[in-house]
Scaffold this active site. Structure first.
Site, PDB file in Angstrom:
ATOM      1  CG  HIS A  54       1.636   9.560   7.474  1.00 12.33           C
ATOM      2  ND1 HIS A  54       0.547   8.837   7.017  1.00 12.33           N
ATOM      3  CD2 HIS A  54       1.269  10.865   7.466  1.00 12.33           C
ATOM      4  CE1 HIS A  54      -0.441   9.694   6.744  1.00 12.33           C
ATOM      5  NE2 HIS A  54      -0.025  10.918   6.999  1.00 12.33           N
ATOM      6  CD  GLU A 102      -3.589   8.977   4.458  1.00 14.10           C
ATOM      7  OE1 GLU A 102      -2.974   8.857   5.526  1.00 14.10           O
ATOM      8  OE2 GLU A 102      -4.302   8.069   3.958  1.00 14.10           O
ATOM      9  CB  THR A 138      -4.974   7.070   7.314  1.00 13.38           C
ATOM     10  OG1 THR A 138      -3.703   6.656   6.804  1.00 13.38           O
ATOM     11  CG2 THR A 138      -4.798   8.293   8.200  1.00 13.38           C
ATOM     12  CB  THR A 139      -4.092   1.817   6.214  1.00 12.01           C
ATOM     13  OG1 THR A 139      -3.093   1.758   7.238  1.00 12.01           O
ATOM     14  CG2 THR A 139      -3.602   2.752   5.117  1.00 12.01           C
ATOM     15  CG  HIS A 167      -0.669   8.024   2.733  1.00  7.66           C
ATOM     16  ND1 HIS A 167      -1.415   6.870   2.841  1.00  7.66           N
ATOM     17  CD2 HIS A 167      -0.032   8.160   3.928  1.00  7.66           C
ATOM     18  CE1 HIS A 167      -1.248   6.348   4.051  1.00  7.66           C
ATOM     19  NE2 HIS A 167      -0.413   7.108   4.720  1.00  7.66           N
ATOM     20  CG  HIS A 222      -0.662  -0.340   2.462  1.00  6.01           C
ATOM     21  ND1 HIS A 222      -0.303   0.596   3.380  1.00  6.01           N
ATOM     22  CD2 HIS A 222      -0.538  -1.541   3.074  1.00  6.01           C
ATOM     23  CE1 HIS A 222       0.021  -0.006   4.516  1.00  6.01           C
ATOM     24  NE2 HIS A 222      -0.100  -1.301   4.352  1.00  6.01           N
ATOM     25  CG  HIS A 227       3.785   5.142   5.618  1.00  2.00           C
ATOM     26  ND1 HIS A 227       3.791   4.963   6.983  1.00  2.00           N
ATOM     27  CD2 HIS A 227       2.593   5.737   5.338  1.00  2.00           C
ATOM     28  CE1 HIS A 227       2.662   5.415   7.488  1.00  2.00           C
ATOM     29  NE2 HIS A 227       1.911   5.903   6.514  1.00  2.00           N
TER      30      HIS A 227
HETATM   31  C1  GRE Z   1      -0.662   3.982   7.614  1.00  2.00           C
HETATM   32  O1  GRE Z   1      -0.650   2.773   7.367  1.00  2.00           O
HETATM   33  O2  GRE Z   1      -0.886   4.832   6.766  1.00  2.00           O
HETATM   34  C2  GRE Z   1      -0.365   4.391   9.009  1.00  2.00           C
HETATM   35  C3  GRE Z   1       0.298   3.520   9.854  1.00  2.00           C
HETATM   36  C4  GRE Z   1       0.598   3.881  11.148  1.00  2.00           C
HETATM   37  C5  GRE Z   1       0.239   5.120  11.592  1.00  2.00           C
HETATM   38  C6  GRE Z   1      -0.409   6.007  10.743  1.00  2.00           C
HETATM   39  C7  GRE Z   1      -0.717   5.653   9.437  1.00  2.00           C
HETATM   40  O3  GRE Z   1       0.670   2.295   9.416  1.00  2.00           O
HETATM   41  O4  GRE Z   1      -1.332   6.523   8.614  1.00  2.00           O
HETATM   42 ZN    ZN Z   2       0.144   6.831   6.640  1.00  2.00          ZN
END
Ligand code: GRE
Ligand code: ZN
Length: 250
Positions: A109, A96, A188-189, A86, A54, A84
């Site tokens: 993040h 997000e 958020t996932t 988005h 993801h 990571h």
């Molecule tokens: C995500 O998978 O986007 C995530 C995490 C942990 C904290 C925040 C977050 O895995 O958005």
């Molecule tokens: Zn995230």
């Protein structure tokens, strides 16, 4: 599969403290008691980069307090676990959190867990378990600090692939100012656990259009299981439900 269907398997998707949110700066309450953020990172803790299906994720060794978040809105010591991003299919979407409804092309993040719990997994179930620093990326000059990560993307194109990264200082990705908004939210996932103290930085870092295109070369699928560009891996803003947004700046 998408965010609209998560509630069937994860009822907390409609819970009282879901993330992300639309940040309305005029409605944020300046809180003079909020402390400055203290981020201390050891570049040696970077453990590698993974395509988790993801996003890409840079993992950190979290066996000691060598890379931590303290201060800001939290008490105690939170250890860096991973970071990571988005992003979108085009530069007009991807973040997000939004600011006055404005979407950025990408959001970083940095995920930390509260060391009053025994592990990341245990902390992720607690209301004060995680502290995530969110950083917006805005289109501008190419960001040289992102380049070593982007150079790995060829070798982690598909889900499940990982690659060594060498020493990496996440601090190098942060903007000059650490002024922030903060509120109580969630992952958020899925599993969307309501365990995150969000710390969203006001100042964005830059990324070039060509660098954004490299994010979009990653794939959601494992090798040989099809071609599906990893794009639009963001959840849209969720209802505030009476929560207070605070700021450490006027
Ligand atoms: C995500 O998978 O986007 C995530 C995490 C942990 C904290 C925040 C977050 O895995 O958005
Ligand atoms: Zn995230």
């Amino acid at each position: 599969m998408g965010p609209d269907t998560w509630v069937e398997e994860y009822p907390v998707a409609d819970g009282p403290r879901q993330s992300p949110i639309n940040i309305v700066p005029k409605e944020a309450v300046y809180d003079p008691d909020l402390k400055p953020l203290k981020l201390t990172y050891d570049p040696n803790d970077a453990n590698g980069i993974l395509n988790n299906g993801h996003s890409f994720q840079v993992d950190f060794i979290d066996e000691s307090d060598s890379s931590t978040l303290r201060g800001g809105p939290v008490s105690g010591v939170y250890r860096l676990k991973q970071f990571h991003c988005h992003w979108g299919s085009s530069d007009d979407q991807g973040s997000e959190h939004t600011v006055n409804g404005i979407r950025f092309p990408c959001e970083l993040h940095l995920v930390h867990w509260n060391t009053k719990y025994p592990s990341f997994g245990d902390a992720a179930k607690e209301p004060d378990g995680l502290a995530v620093v969110g950083v917006f990326l805005k289109i501008g000059a190419a960001n040289p600090k992102l380049q070593r990560i982007l150079d790995c993307f060829e070798s982690i194109k598909n889900k499940g692939k990982q690659c060594g990264l060498g020493d990496f200082d996440p601090r190098s990705l942060l903007p000059p100012s650490l002024e922030y908004w903060t509120y109580e939210g969630s992952l958020t996932t899925p599993p969307l656990l309501e365990s995150v103290t969000w710390i969203v930085l006001k100042q964005a870092i830059s990324v070039s259009p060509a660098q954004m295109e490299m994010f979009r070369s990653l794939q959601f699928c494992a090798e040989g299981e099809g071609v599906w560009d990893m794009v639009d891996n963001f959840r849209p803003p969720q209802p505030l439900k009476g929560r207070q947004l605070r700021a450490n700046f006027k």
